[in-house]
Design an enzyme around this catalytic site. Structure first.
Site, PDB file in Angstrom:
ATOM      1  N   CYS A   1       0.826  -1.211   0.000  1.00  0.00           N
ATOM      2  CA  CYS A   1       0.000   0.000   0.000  1.00  0.00           C
ATOM      3  C   CYS A   1       0.861   1.262   0.000  1.00  0.00           C
ATOM      4  O   CYS A   1       2.004   1.236   0.467  1.00  0.00           O
ATOM      5  CB  CYS A   1      -0.869  -0.042   1.254  1.00  0.00           C
ATOM      6  SG  CYS A   1      -2.439   0.770   1.023  1.00  0.00           S
TER       7      CYS A   1
ATOM      8  N   ASP B   1      -6.541  -3.270  10.911  1.00  0.00           N
ATOM      9  CA  ASP B   1      -5.364  -2.416  11.033  1.00  0.00           C
ATOM     10  C   ASP B   1      -5.212  -2.016  12.500  1.00  0.00           C
ATOM     11  O   ASP B   1      -6.132  -2.190  13.305  1.00  0.00           O
ATOM     12  CB  ASP B   1      -5.564  -1.172  10.146  1.00  0.00           C
ATOM     13  CG  ASP B   1      -4.270  -0.459   9.809  1.00  0.00           C
ATOM     14  OD1 ASP B   1      -3.195  -0.871  10.278  1.00  0.00           O
ATOM     15  OD2 ASP B   1      -4.348   0.536   9.059  1.00  0.00           O
TER      16      ASP B   1
HETATM   17  O1  LIG Z   1      -1.028   4.952   4.552  1.00  0.00           O
HETATM   18  C1  LIG Z   1      -1.601   6.023   4.744  1.00  0.00           C
HETATM   19  O2  LIG Z   1      -0.999   7.105   4.695  1.00  0.00           O
HETATM   20  C2  LIG Z   1      -3.078   6.044   5.047  1.00  0.00           C
HETATM   21  C3  LIG Z   1      -3.689   7.267   5.292  1.00  0.00           C
HETATM   22  C4  LIG Z   1      -5.042   7.329   5.570  1.00  0.00           C
HETATM   23  C5  LIG Z   1      -5.800   6.166   5.607  1.00  0.00           C
HETATM   24  C6  LIG Z   1      -5.205   4.931   5.351  1.00  0.00           C
HETATM   25  C7  LIG Z   1      -3.852   4.846   5.084  1.00  0.00           C
HETATM   26  N1  LIG Z   1      -3.229   3.613   4.860  1.00  0.00           N
HETATM   27  C8  LIG Z   1      -3.987   2.412   4.833  1.00  0.00           C
HETATM   28  C9  LIG Z   1      -3.312   1.115   4.603  1.00  0.00           C
HETATM   29  O3  LIG Z   1      -3.935   0.220   4.028  1.00  0.00           O
HETATM   30  C10 LIG Z   1      -1.945   0.796   5.178  1.00  0.00           C
HETATM   31  O4  LIG Z   1      -1.344  -0.133   4.350  1.00  0.00           O
HETATM   32  C11 LIG Z   1      -2.193   0.192   6.567  1.00  0.00           C
HETATM   33  O5  LIG Z   1      -2.615   1.204   7.438  1.00  0.00           O
HETATM   34  C12 LIG Z   1      -0.916  -0.464   7.164  1.00  0.00           C
HETATM   35  O6  LIG Z   1       0.104   0.481   7.284  1.00  0.00           O
HETATM   36  P1  LIG Z   1       1.511   0.086   8.001  1.00  0.00           P
HETATM   37  O7  LIG Z   1       1.242  -0.085   9.451  1.00  0.00           O
HETATM   38  O8  LIG Z   1       2.415   1.229   7.716  1.00  0.00           O
HETATM   39  O9  LIG Z   1       1.987  -1.178   7.342  1.00  0.00           O
END
Ligand SMILES: O=C(O)c1ccccc1NCC(=O)[C@H](O)[C@H](O)COP(=O)(O)O
Length: 214
Positions: A6, A130
């Site tokens: 993502c 999440d």
């Molecule tokens: O990634 C972002 O900036 C974000 C902003 C607002 C809403 C959702 C967002 N990300 C969503 C995702 O699917 C990410 O992959 C998920 O939160 C996991 O993130 P991480 O902990 O950094 O792997």
């Protein structure tokens, strides 16, 4: 298992990540995110990709019209609803975009959030769990309590997200059995700038685990 990377912002990185083995790429359509991309930027990545990749737009508390317009303009194959969207709202998105995968994301704070997620299984295709962060909606790098997740067995497919990295992915999958995994900051140099070395490490560890599991 589905693997979604993502926060893609750059066409060359999207193409490289797809050829590393990702089954889905995620594009952040939340304007306040440092990973934000507009429909034209998403289209520029998607045109570089093979057709079998799922391209998911991540929205938070957008309107049905905004989501529909972005999907139409960009060529997304799915939407991830990462805000406070109700089951009724998910039905409205389904009516407006009948052939698009709908993923509803939940930021898990307590056991009650699992019950809430279970009420969405008939209104969406897929769930995503999440980590909760008081200021940020996603891409936080925070992990969930995987032990708490061992009982989670919804009647639809689901992604595990939140703080997954090449270093902890094997431990996570030894404890939890999701249909897919979602990573963002764990394979990044900076928000929106993916680290292709970490992506390669991730897929090497996943292949190693598959071989061990038989
Ligand atoms: O990634 C972002 O900036 C974000 C902003 C607002 C809403 C959702 C967002 N990300 C969503 C995702 O699917 C990410 O992959 C998920 O939160 C996991 O993130 P991480 O902990 O950094 O792997």
């Amino acid at each position: 298992m589905r693997v979604k990377i993502c926060g893609i912002t750059q066409p060359e990185q999207g193409k490289a990540i797809a050829s590393s083995g990702a089954t889905a790429l995620g594009f952040i359509c939340v304007p306040s995110s440092p990973r934000y991309v507009n429909a034209a930027q998403i289209r520029a990545v998607i045109t570089q990709l093979p057709e079998n990749i799922d391209n998911i737009g991540v929205f938070a508390n957008s309107t049905v019209d905004e989501i529909t317009q972005t999907v139409t303009d960009s060529g997304l194959t799915g939407v991830q609803l990462h805000g406070d969207e109700s089951t009724e709202f998910c039905y409205q998105v389904r009516q407006s975009l009948p052939n698009i995968e709908i993923i509803k994301a939940f930021r898990i704070r307590s056991l009650e959030d699992f019950d809430k997620a279970a009420t969405y299984t008939t209104s969406v295709n897929t769930l995503l769990l999440d980590a909760y962060h008081p200021q940020q909606l996603g891409g936080t790098g925070k992990t969930l309590d995987w032990n708490m997740l061992q009982q989670f067995s919804p009647s639809c497919p689901w992604f595990l997200a939140g703080g997954l990295t090449p270093d902890n992915i094997v431990e996570a999958l030894n404890q939890v059995k999701p249909s897919g995994i979602d990573l963002s900051s764990g394979v990044e140099r900076a928000p929106g700038d993916k680290d292709l070395h970490k992506v390669a490490q991730l897929f090497a560890r996943l292949r190693g685990k598959t071989q061990l599991d038989g």
